[in-house]
Design an enzyme around this catalytic site. Sequence first.
Site, PDB file in Angstrom:
ATOM      1  N   ASP A  62       3.640  24.385   1.162  1.00  0.00           N
ATOM      2  CA  ASP A  62       4.479  23.216   0.958  1.00  0.00           C
ATOM      3  C   ASP A  62       5.901  23.729   0.787  1.00  0.00           C
ATOM      4  OD1 ASP A  62       4.651  20.627  -1.599  1.00  0.00           O
ATOM      5  OD2 ASP A  62       5.353  20.674   0.468  1.00  0.00           O
ATOM      6  N   HIS A 109     -18.550  24.781  -6.703  1.00  0.00           N
ATOM      7  CA  HIS A 109     -19.302  23.610  -6.268  1.00  0.00           C
ATOM      8  C   HIS A 109     -18.396  22.521  -5.705  1.00  0.00           C
ATOM      9  CE1 HIS A 109     -21.997  20.222  -5.975  1.00  0.00           C
ATOM     10  NE2 HIS A 109     -21.069  19.537  -6.623  1.00  0.00           N
ATOM     11  N   ASP A 146      -4.925  17.626   1.643  1.00  0.00           N
ATOM     12  CA  ASP A 146      -4.909  18.605   0.559  1.00  0.00           C
ATOM     13  C   ASP A 146      -4.859  17.841  -0.756  1.00  0.00           C
ATOM     14  OD1 ASP A 146      -1.822  18.015   0.694  1.00  0.00           O
ATOM     15  OD2 ASP A 146      -2.125  19.184  -1.139  1.00  0.00           O
ATOM     16  N   CYS A 183     -24.455  25.246  -2.250  1.00  0.00           N
ATOM     17  CA  CYS A 183     -23.497  26.178  -2.842  1.00  0.00           C
ATOM     18  C   CYS A 183     -24.190  27.086  -3.853  1.00  0.00           C
ATOM     19  CB  CYS A 183     -22.331  25.432  -3.493  1.00  0.00           C
ATOM     20  SG  CYS A 183     -22.593  24.908  -5.208  1.00  0.00           S
ATOM     21  N   CYS A 191     -25.317  25.462  -7.221  1.00  0.00           N
ATOM     22  CA  CYS A 191     -26.498  24.600  -7.165  1.00  0.00           C
ATOM     23  C   CYS A 191     -27.762  25.385  -6.838  1.00  0.00           C
ATOM     24  CB  CYS A 191     -26.277  23.474  -6.157  1.00  0.00           C
ATOM     25  SG  CYS A 191     -25.030  22.287  -6.722  1.00  0.00           S
ATOM     26  N   CYS A 243     -27.145  20.247  -2.263  1.00  0.00           N
ATOM     27  CA  CYS A 243     -26.001  21.137  -2.088  1.00  0.00           C
ATOM     28  C   CYS A 243     -26.446  22.582  -1.955  1.00  0.00           C
ATOM     29  CB  CYS A 243     -25.043  20.985  -3.270  1.00  0.00           C
ATOM     30  SG  CYS A 243     -23.559  22.010  -3.151  1.00  0.00           S
TER      31      CYS A 243
END
Lengths: 415, 403
Positions: free
Chosen positions: B105, B348, B279, B319, B322, B317
């Site tokens: 940015d 997560h 974002d 990930c 999890c 999930c």
Amino acid sequence: MKLSLTKVVNGCRLGKIKNLGKTGDCTMDIPGCLLYTKTGSAPHLTHHTLHKIHGVPAMAQLTLSSLAEHHEVLAEYKEGVGKFIGMPESLLYCSLHDPVSPCPAGYVTNKSVSVWGVGGRVEMTASKFMAIQQALQPDWFQCLSDGEATCDEATSIKRARKSVDRSLLFLDNCLKLQEESEVLQKSMIIGVIEGGDVMEERLRSARETAKRPVGGFLLDGFQGTPTTLETRLHLLSSVTAELPEHKPRLICGVSQPDEVLECIERGVDLFESFFPYQATERGCALTFSFDYQPIPEETLLQQNGTQEEVNYVDQTKKSKTTSCNQEMTSFEINLKEKKYQEDFDPLVRGCRCYCCKNHTRAYLHHLLVTNELLAGVLLMMHNFEHYFGFFQAIREALKSDRLAQLKELIHRQAS
Amino acid sequence: MAVVASPTSLESAPRIMKLVAECSRSRARAGELRLPHGPVATPVFMPVGTQATMKGITAEQLDALGCRICLGNTYHLGLRPGPELIQKARGLHGFMNWPHNLLTDSGGFQMVSLVSLSEVTEEGVRFRSPYDGDETLLSPERSVEIQNALGSDIIMQLDDVVSSTVTGPRVEEAMYRSIRWLDRCIAAHQRPDKQNLFAIIQGGLDADLRATCLEEMTKRDVPGFAIGGLSGGESKGQFWRMVALSTSRLPKDKPRYLMGVGYATDLVVCVALGCDMFDCVFPTRTARFGSALVPTGNLQLKKKQYEKDFRPIDPECACPTCQKHSRAFLHTLLHSDNTAALHHLTVHNIAYQLRLMSAVRASIVEKRFPDFVRDFMGTMYGDPTLCPSWATEALASVGITLG
């Protein structure tokens, strides 16, 4: 469980502990250390980042102070703390207290010992203590004990005697309760040697505890400032001389490299690994060398580097008190110092850890200055790996009869 | 040699976006960005790693989650550690050791969020550093200069940002100034071959102003456009209308980056409206407060109801959190001082966002995006018809009905 000694050199024991764990096929090397955890997790680290570290010990240390208050949850869970915390394959040792945060003294009675969790004090009688251990189902656990004989300035003989009496009583009660518990048949009670600084009481504690069917021994009350450990080393030798050879000896509250070596020479086998954590919390990276047989040119480089850092530290050491109430040692560098701002070297040249292979001192400096969470993660990864590497070096030195060289190297780096 | 933009040269800007599929009903698109540090599938959610770090997770963990682009912030990095040091470290990629793409940015948004420390003139934004009290001028030239040193794959123009709750002549002033600042950024940009400079459409909540801005900025030779000045305190009704207006006037063959949007519902709706990139600090920030994102909303894991909940956050999930941990364990850990708890949730929540975008994209490619939207709203709100009215209206405006 079977402890076999490969050799004993000048009081140092080198060997393996075999047939450990629920399935009976895990092994631990001694001398060795246990993985330090807070509330069942290595500090700052997830399973993913923990497993990037080389040489993680087979056994992790859990603390009752962080877990006792969750007794009900664990009891309902039923499957034991190892699975609950996501470490089902790890060997687990449950100590009473957290070596980093000592608890307030004055709460041990003839019937109970207290630990301090997030929610406050948890008082445990022998029954409650064993009920908690039933829910945890660790492989080893420190027996309920009175560790406060060394809390006051002058340790009285009376207080020392009481700590031994109480601890033996707790031990006998807990052993009895263990007999009645099916779930705890696979767990081993670690007997605790107390007695303050009174030789007679220490010997009595060692001899009496050794008579009981414990799996190993915890040498309690030897921690403190560097000077207090030194004065207690004599006691330590006398105590371990009374203990059976074939059972492991753990010590609590001792984790610094120089002190570790002193204790190994006096018959201690296993240590806690909280020193790398303390260094992490003060924004420091362990950099001490344990390479006692380096290439000659490198010796010169390392020596110069070490000397420079030691000098620097000596001047500024006094002002480095941290929230851990622990001053920075000469085994580490403080990455918050401005001189690391543009230092694009890894923390330790040649270190294979994730942090050293991927990041620079300058980046760590930036993370610390900006208070970013990643600083703790990366430093913990490096500091643990470095520390576990140190223990590997001790074992190798013992194997090749070079411990004196390693000791001299470490001693040179201690301030 | 800087490229001087001429209003009619629309063909020479690099085409970094390849369209792979378009929804036949709504304006949703699936595509692929071709960036210097590798391809990025769109629609994409970009996690925010403000100070050269994705909070408590390592570059390797972020890579393992499938993230291929994330954000850094010029304002913060410009102050600490500063562009000169980062340049010595081989750019921001080298400094944080991130092998994939980075978007920075311009530092302009901090004008709104830290306005008590700044003053805006035609020259630029005058900041007083909160760290050492020094005054710095962030001009379009300086912002681009810093971003050139950072070496990010996508850089943002310095825009004159006003809060979406501000009304009156200031909004118009900021819009016109942003156009002038865009031209100055284009002129100052030293590395157009290595870094893609995006324009940022302003104009607040005024349709006319926004339309003017769109008309002017699309005459400039930039590889992508961001929709800025939204996602502040405005009503959702105004918000979606400005997004829709913007996407209707932005070229189809260039990426549309909607800044500061990250709530799941907003992402889905804005994809329908034709946005490609997003974002937001929300998923990573909320993780550090103990909140885990799930298809039905979020779980405040510190609450007592999770104390004995032995299920993972989300059984669907994949990930690492999890796969290994239960809500009960995370609850326990969140009540300790071990920072690992925060990292588990950060992992997560990023996984959740990336998985959501992946699912959105697959539905566009497989020509079932409207059904996906209906399913999504049903899961989130219990019934598609119970979704917030602004979202229903926005979706209806692009041909997707929910009930």
